[in-house]
Write an enzyme that holds these catalytic residues in place. Structure first.
Site, PDB file in Angstrom:
ATOM      1  N   CYS A  18     118.617  10.931  64.422  1.00 56.65           N
ATOM      2  CA  CYS A  18     119.299  10.543  65.804  1.00 56.65           C
ATOM      3  C   CYS A  18     120.181   9.777  65.753  1.00 56.65           C
ATOM      4  O   CYS A  18     120.592   9.202  64.608  1.00 56.65           O
ATOM      5  CB  CYS A  18     117.953   9.982  66.724  1.00 56.65           C
ATOM      6  SG  CYS A  18     117.571   8.430  66.392  1.00 56.65           S
ATOM      7  N   HIS A  45     111.462   4.921  59.443  1.00 58.89           N
ATOM      8  CA  HIS A  45     110.009   5.577  59.147  1.00 58.89           C
ATOM      9  C   HIS A  45     110.200   6.848  58.160  1.00 58.89           C
ATOM     10  O   HIS A  45     109.774   7.827  58.903  1.00 58.89           O
ATOM     11  CB  HIS A  45     109.262   5.358  60.430  1.00 58.89           C
ATOM     12  CG  HIS A  45     108.826   4.180  60.898  1.00 58.89           C
ATOM     13  ND1 HIS A  45     108.345   3.973  62.264  1.00 58.89           N
ATOM     14  CD2 HIS A  45     108.698   3.071  60.363  1.00 58.89           C
ATOM     15  CE1 HIS A  45     108.183   2.795  62.276  1.00 58.89           C
ATOM     16  NE2 HIS A  45     108.206   2.203  61.102  1.00 58.89           N
ATOM     17  N   HIS A  78     114.930  -0.114  65.619  1.00 55.72           N
ATOM     18  CA  HIS A  78     113.746  -0.404  66.455  1.00 55.72           C
ATOM     19  C   HIS A  78     114.061  -1.732  66.953  1.00 55.72           C
ATOM     20  O   HIS A  78     113.078  -1.939  67.992  1.00 55.72           O
ATOM     21  CB  HIS A  78     112.343  -0.408  65.506  1.00 55.72           C
ATOM     22  CG  HIS A  78     112.041   0.643  64.965  1.00 55.72           C
ATOM     23  ND1 HIS A  78     112.147   2.008  65.872  1.00 55.72           N
ATOM     24  CD2 HIS A  78     111.475   1.063  63.760  1.00 55.72           C
ATOM     25  CE1 HIS A  78     111.516   2.747  64.816  1.00 55.72           C
ATOM     26  NE2 HIS A  78     110.961   2.411  63.698  1.00 55.72           N
ATOM     27  N   CYS A 100     119.266  -0.150  67.767  1.00 53.04           N
ATOM     28  CA  CYS A 100     120.085   0.922  68.574  1.00 53.04           C
ATOM     29  C   CYS A 100     120.157   0.580  69.984  1.00 53.04           C
ATOM     30  O   CYS A 100     119.397  -0.177  70.871  1.00 53.04           O
ATOM     31  CB  CYS A 100     118.940   2.049  68.641  1.00 53.04           C
ATOM     32  SG  CYS A 100     119.343   3.759  69.746  1.00 53.04           S
ATOM     33  N   HIS A 128     103.543  -0.212  67.521  1.00 48.09           N
ATOM     34  CA  HIS A 128     104.718   0.221  66.991  1.00 48.09           C
ATOM     35  C   HIS A 128     105.708  -1.043  67.067  1.00 48.09           C
ATOM     36  O   HIS A 128     106.011  -1.741  67.953  1.00 48.09           O
ATOM     37  CB  HIS A 128     105.438   1.151  67.831  1.00 48.09           C
ATOM     38  CG  HIS A 128     106.557   1.891  67.200  1.00 48.09           C
ATOM     39  ND1 HIS A 128     107.654   1.500  67.244  1.00 48.09           N
ATOM     40  CD2 HIS A 128     106.835   2.982  66.505  1.00 48.09           C
ATOM     41  CE1 HIS A 128     108.747   2.308  66.695  1.00 48.09           C
ATOM     42  NE2 HIS A 128     107.905   3.279  66.102  1.00 48.09           N
ATOM     43  N   GLU A 130     108.804  -1.218  67.751  1.00 53.52           N
ATOM     44  CA  GLU A 130     109.839  -1.253  68.981  1.00 53.52           C
ATOM     45  C   GLU A 130     109.223  -1.679  70.019  1.00 53.52           C
ATOM     46  O   GLU A 130     109.809  -2.537  70.765  1.00 53.52           O
ATOM     47  CB  GLU A 130     110.277   0.266  69.019  1.00 53.52           C
ATOM     48  CG  GLU A 130     111.317   0.182  70.293  1.00 53.52           C
ATOM     49  CD  GLU A 130     111.198   1.553  70.894  1.00 53.52           C
ATOM     50  OE1 GLU A 130     111.401   2.559  70.223  1.00 53.52           O
ATOM     51  OE2 GLU A 130     111.128   1.785  72.256  1.00 53.52           O
ATOM     52  N   CYS A 194     114.539   7.815  75.518  1.00 55.13           N
ATOM     53  CA  CYS A 194     115.731   8.195  75.001  1.00 55.13           C
ATOM     54  C   CYS A 194     115.861   9.754  75.113  1.00 55.13           C
ATOM     55  O   CYS A 194     115.315  10.504  74.857  1.00 55.13           O
ATOM     56  CB  CYS A 194     115.894   7.927  73.577  1.00 55.13           C
ATOM     57  SG  CYS A 194     117.156   8.617  72.724  1.00 55.13           S
ATOM     58  N   SER A 222     105.978   8.182  60.993  1.00 58.88           N
ATOM     59  CA  SER A 222     107.005   7.919  62.072  1.00 58.88           C
ATOM     60  C   SER A 222     106.490   8.285  63.296  1.00 58.88           C
ATOM     61  O   SER A 222     105.781   9.557  63.580  1.00 58.88           O
ATOM     62  CB  SER A 222     108.084   9.004  61.668  1.00 58.88           C
ATOM     63  OG  SER A 222     108.917   9.574  62.928  1.00 58.88           O
ATOM     64  N   ASN A 224     107.761   9.093  66.299  1.00 61.00           N
ATOM     65  CA  ASN A 224     108.383  10.024  67.218  1.00 61.00           C
ATOM     66  C   ASN A 224     107.764  11.646  66.448  1.00 61.00           C
ATOM     67  O   ASN A 224     107.690  12.473  67.202  1.00 61.00           O
ATOM     68  CB  ASN A 224     109.784   9.876  67.548  1.00 61.00           C
ATOM     69  CG  ASN A 224     110.614  10.332  66.044  1.00 61.00           C
ATOM     70  OD1 ASN A 224     110.772  11.053  66.068  1.00 61.00           O
ATOM     71  ND2 ASN A 224     110.962   9.068  65.413  1.00 61.00           N
TER      72      ASN A 224
HETATM   73  S1  SF4 Z   1     116.340   4.971  71.110  1.00 62.65           S
HETATM   74 FE1  SF4 Z   1     115.542   5.581  69.172  1.00 62.65          FE
HETATM   75  S2  SF4 Z   1     115.286   7.724  69.126  1.00 62.65           S
HETATM   76 FE2  SF4 Z   1     116.763   7.294  70.586  1.00 62.65          FE
HETATM   77  S3  SF4 Z   1     118.888   7.156  69.492  1.00 62.65           S
HETATM   78 FE3  SF4 Z   1     117.857   5.052  69.359  1.00 62.65          FE
HETATM   79  S4  SF4 Z   1     116.874   5.106  67.553  1.00 62.65           S
HETATM   80 FE4  SF4 Z   1     117.066   7.146  67.854  1.00 62.65          FE
END
Ligand code: SF4
Length: 289
Positions: A18, A45, A78, A100, A128, A130, A194, A222, A224
């Site tokens: 991503c 991950h 994360h 991110c 997790h 995040e 997201c 991972s 997701n």
């Molecule tokens: S929020 Fe998580 S899944 Fe979405 S772009 Fe950012 S790292 Fe990737």
């Protein structure tokens, strides 16, 4: 779509990293050209990629205390908790923030909701990293809900704020919301899932309906990828594989249409390796006939 000897391989358009993971990996590689870079926890991950990054001087550590003084520390996509943030500042490291931007947004929303409400619910997996980072911004007003069954145990609240882990399953998020609204008079909801996660979930659903075998590729750790796999199993026969070594050719077992989808932290090269393994298998079968 790729047709191989009457077998179809259908690869999701959204396979591969991503944008958040791609960004973090690129930042880390650039920084590592100048010297060793430590990440708090694994950068992504995916054990295959983490091992490759280790060779490039990008070293994951679980405990900040183990990072030598004067080092460069990279915050992964994360994000980290408020107390980890304070600790790395206190230790005087050179800090590179690769959190991110969509996770940063969830941090800000959680902070704002906790200013407004005395109860803030974060819908996500409690363990997790995040989610721990988001929860740490709730200023003591936050609680994590991982499953709909947990909602019935909650006391009624006059008002509440709600947000989600960025990679949470959309269908489950809205089911939990539909129960939470019964527990309060006022609810402010931010859907912080997201868009890239949503696109993958939608695409997985479409591919799963078209194939008789779906390979969900990504790290076993991972979150997701695990959610995509869980969803795939609800629709078709599916396997969660980390890489081509972990892909047992016996999985193909009479499958004619094979779908491939990845989690957000799976490099496209892993998909190509698996596709090549599938092609070689069918080629050998044809030669034997
Ligand atoms: S929020 Fe998580 S899944 Fe979405 S772009 Fe950012 S790292 Fe990737």
């Amino acid at each position: 779509m790729d047709t191989v000897q009457n077998y179809n391989i259908i690869r999701g358009d959204n396979c591969g990293f991503c944008s958040g993971v791609k960004r973090a990996v690129n930042i880390a590689k650039k920084a590592a050209k100048e010297g060793k870079v430590y990440t708090i926890g694994e950068l992504i991950h995916n054990p295959v990629v983490v091992n490759q990054l280790r060779e490039l001087n990008i070293i994951p550590v679980e405990d900040i205390a183990h990072i030598p003084t004067g080092s460069t520390v990279l915050i992964r996509s994360h994000g980290i908790t408020v107390s980890q943030e304070k600790e790395i500042i206190k230790r005087g490291f050179k800090v590179i923030d690769a959190t991110c931007p969509k996770v940063k947004r969830a941090h800000r929303i959680c902070e704002n909701l906790s200013d407004e409400f005395s109860s803030v619910y974060i819908i996500g997996a409690a363990n997790h990293p995040e989610v721990r980072g988001i929860l740490s911004r709730a200023k003591g007003n936050g609680k994590v809900i991982s499953d709909i069954t947990e909602v019935s145990k909650l006391k009624n609240k006059k008002e509440m704020g709600v947000l989600a882990q960025t990679t949470f399953r959309k269908d489950k998020f809205f089911k939990i919301i539909s129960e939470l609204v019964k527990k309060t008079d006022v609810i402010k909801i931010y859907n912080t899932i997201c868009e890239e996660t949503l696109i993958r979930q939608r695409e997985l659903k479409k591919i799963a309906a078209r194939v008789d075998l779906l390979l969900v590729v990504g790290g076993k750790n991972s979150s997701n990828t695990k959610k995509l796999f869980e969803r795939a199993c609800e629709v078709t026969k599916a396997y969660h594989v980390e890489d081509s070594d972990g892909f047992d050719i016996a999985y193909l077992d009479n499958a004619k249409k094979i779908g491939i989808m990845t989690g957000a932290s799976t490099p496209i090269e892993t998909v190509i390796d698996i596709e090549n393994k599938i092609r070689n298998y069918f080629l050998k079968r044809k030669i034997k006939q």
